[in-house]
Enzyme design. Structure first.
Site, PDB file in Angstrom:
ATOM      1  N   ASP A 188       0.815  -1.224   0.000  1.00 25.49           N
ATOM      2  CA  ASP A 188       0.000   0.000   0.000  1.00 25.49           C
ATOM      3  C   ASP A 188       0.849   1.274   0.000  1.00 25.49           C
ATOM      4  O   ASP A 188       0.587   2.213   0.754  1.00 25.49           O
ATOM      5  CB  ASP A 188      -0.956   0.020   1.194  1.00 25.49           C
ATOM      6  CG  ASP A 188      -2.022  -1.067   1.112  1.00 25.49           C
ATOM      7  OD1 ASP A 188      -2.013  -1.826   0.136  1.00 25.49           O
ATOM      8  OD2 ASP A 188      -2.847  -1.156   2.034  1.00 25.49           O
ATOM      9  N   ASP A 215      -0.479  -4.517  -3.698  1.00 29.15           N
ATOM     10  CA  ASP A 215      -1.441  -3.426  -3.943  1.00 29.15           C
ATOM     11  C   ASP A 215      -0.797  -2.059  -3.753  1.00 29.15           C
ATOM     12  O   ASP A 215      -1.382  -1.159  -3.142  1.00 29.15           O
ATOM     13  CB  ASP A 215      -2.632  -3.554  -2.983  1.00 29.15           C
ATOM     14  CG  ASP A 215      -3.299  -4.914  -3.035  1.00 29.15           C
ATOM     15  OD1 ASP A 215      -3.254  -5.561  -4.085  1.00 29.15           O
ATOM     16  OD2 ASP A 215      -3.865  -5.332  -1.998  1.00 29.15           O
ATOM     17  N   TRP A 281     -10.121  -3.957  -5.838  1.00 26.20           N
ATOM     18  CA  TRP A 281     -10.427  -3.786  -4.414  1.00 26.20           C
ATOM     19  C   TRP A 281     -11.848  -3.265  -4.297  1.00 26.20           C
ATOM     20  O   TRP A 281     -12.156  -2.152  -4.721  1.00 26.20           O
ATOM     21  CB  TRP A 281      -9.440  -2.807  -3.780  1.00 26.20           C
ATOM     22  CG  TRP A 281      -9.698  -2.537  -2.332  1.00 26.20           C
ATOM     23  CD1 TRP A 281     -10.234  -3.396  -1.412  1.00 26.20           C
ATOM     24  CD2 TRP A 281      -9.449  -1.307  -1.633  1.00 26.20           C
ATOM     25  NE1 TRP A 281     -10.314  -2.783  -0.183  1.00 26.20           N
ATOM     26  CE2 TRP A 281      -9.848  -1.514  -0.279  1.00 26.20           C
ATOM     27  CE3 TRP A 281      -8.910  -0.071  -1.999  1.00 26.20           C
ATOM     28  CZ2 TRP A 281      -9.730  -0.515   0.688  1.00 26.20           C
ATOM     29  CZ3 TRP A 281      -8.800   0.922  -1.039  1.00 26.20           C
ATOM     30  CH2 TRP A 281      -9.196   0.700   0.288  1.00 26.20           C
TER      31      TRP A 281
END
Length: 369
Positions: A188, A215, A281
């Site tokens: 992230d 991600d 997501w």
């Protein structure tokens, strides 16, 4: 007399200042010193300029102190070379703020901290993903150039803790632009988001470098990445693929555009085919999300799994039901071996997959390399 490379740098810097709307004197006319081509507190770029120097040679020694002092709109912060180990938050009221790194390279100016989602807060509880961000930008009209935004948390810092999300920067404002910046983290790294489901946050990243593993570019912003380099990292804690995913958009269903990566490249430290290009997501806070991603005219290295470049985050929301597409990508990771695994835009569809379509009437001055 400056060398050709130095002369080119000075010329490019002057042009960059003008493109950002700053009334700057020529680089050769500005004082030398810790703020380089951006002058010094005694020779300000504008009346609303604050200089940040970790050793006390500017107006403030921390970035957050300068942000706090810059009340209102239209401030410019010049950051001297150094490492600023702190968390920084730009509130919604501080619109049209610009941060300029005063180094010759974005590596010279680093804003970094090491909070993770699972890190315990001083007042108890944990930070969570959003709270882990080193830098949070909620104001509209934010611009940064020549700065590294980092989160240097490592999974070994919290052994056995699943809260390994560690955001380098969370951007929620509309008209947010980053030029020649670096974003460093693991899971992230770059949270390109918006302030609410109904808000459209247009964001532009040009000639930037982003690295991570899981991600590491994610959120619901309407974001365009142009001439950016995405680098997937080796994960010593994992022996098998996949090591992670480059993109994880969470575009709101009502937003026709999500992420667009154009003329970018993806390289990898990991073995071939150990990374997926993306997964959707659909967060619990927005179960109607319809993730959108277009990757076009980009070079995908062998680290991307060409056979199955997309995966599911949750089985209830398969990637095939999302708005994922590619167009004219090249490189080993872009090879179309199983057509149904790689949706492609038609030439007619590709005509609307452009910066101008995604960013609309935002009068963004093109920035050269």
């Amino acid at each position: 007399m400056p060398s050709p490379s130095r002369r080119a740098l000075l010329t490019a810097s002057a042009g960059a200042l003008l493109s950002l709307g700053l009334a700057a004197a020529p680089a050769s006319a500005r004082p030398a010193g810790p703020f380089g081509r951006f002058g010094s507190p005694s020779a300000r770029l504008t009346e609303r300029t604050l200089y940040v120097h970790p050793g006390g040679l500017g107006d403030h020694t921390t970035v957050q102190a300068a942000v706090t002092a810059a009340s209102g709109s239209g401030w410019t912060l010049v950051l001297a070379p150094g490492t600023y180990r702190e968390t920084v938050a730009v509130s919604p009221a501080r619109t049209d703020m610009t941060w300029l790194g005063a180094g010759e390279d974005p590596r010279d100016v680093v804003v970094v901290y090491d909070n993770a989602a699972g890190t315990t807060r001083p007042d108890g509880g944990t930070y969570g993903t959003s709270g882990s961000a080193t830098t949070t930008v909620q104001a509209d009209g934010f611009t940064a150039r020549g700065i590294t935004f980092a989160n240097d948390f490592l999974r070994t810092d919290l052994p056995g803790n699943p809260g390994t999300q560690a955001v380098a920067i969370k951007v929620q404002g509309d008209r947010s632009a980053f030029f020649h910046c670096r974003f460093l983290g693991h899971q992230d790294t770059l949270y390109a988001d918006s302030m609410s489901l109904a808000a459209v946050a247009r964001q532009f990243f040009a000639h930037c470098y982003v690295e991570g593993d899981v991600d590491f570019v994610f959120g619901r912003a309407r974001a365009v990445f142009e001439h950016c380099h995405f680098r997937t990292l080796l994960r010593p804690d994992l022996a098998a693929a996949p090591h992670g995913f480059v993109f994880a958009p969470s575009t709101a269903r009502g937003n026709p555009y999500g992420y667009l990566a154009t003329r970018c490249r993806v390289t990898s430290e990991a073995p071939d085919a150990f990374y997926k290009l993306a997964r959707p997501w659909v967060p619990s806070s927005d179960t109607t999300a319809w993730p959108s991603l277009v990757v076009r005219d980009s070079v995908l290295g062998p680290g991307i799994d060409a056979v199955a470049p997309y995966a599911n985050m949750r089985e209830a929301y398969p990637w095939q039901a999302q708005r994922f597409a590619e167009y004219r990508n090249t490189g080993p990771g872009a090879e179309v071996t199983v057509p149904e695994n790689r949706p492609q835009l038609t030439p007619d569809e590709a005509e609307s997959a452009t910066r101008s379509t995604y960013l609309g009437d935002w009068n963004l001055t093109p920035v050269r390399a």
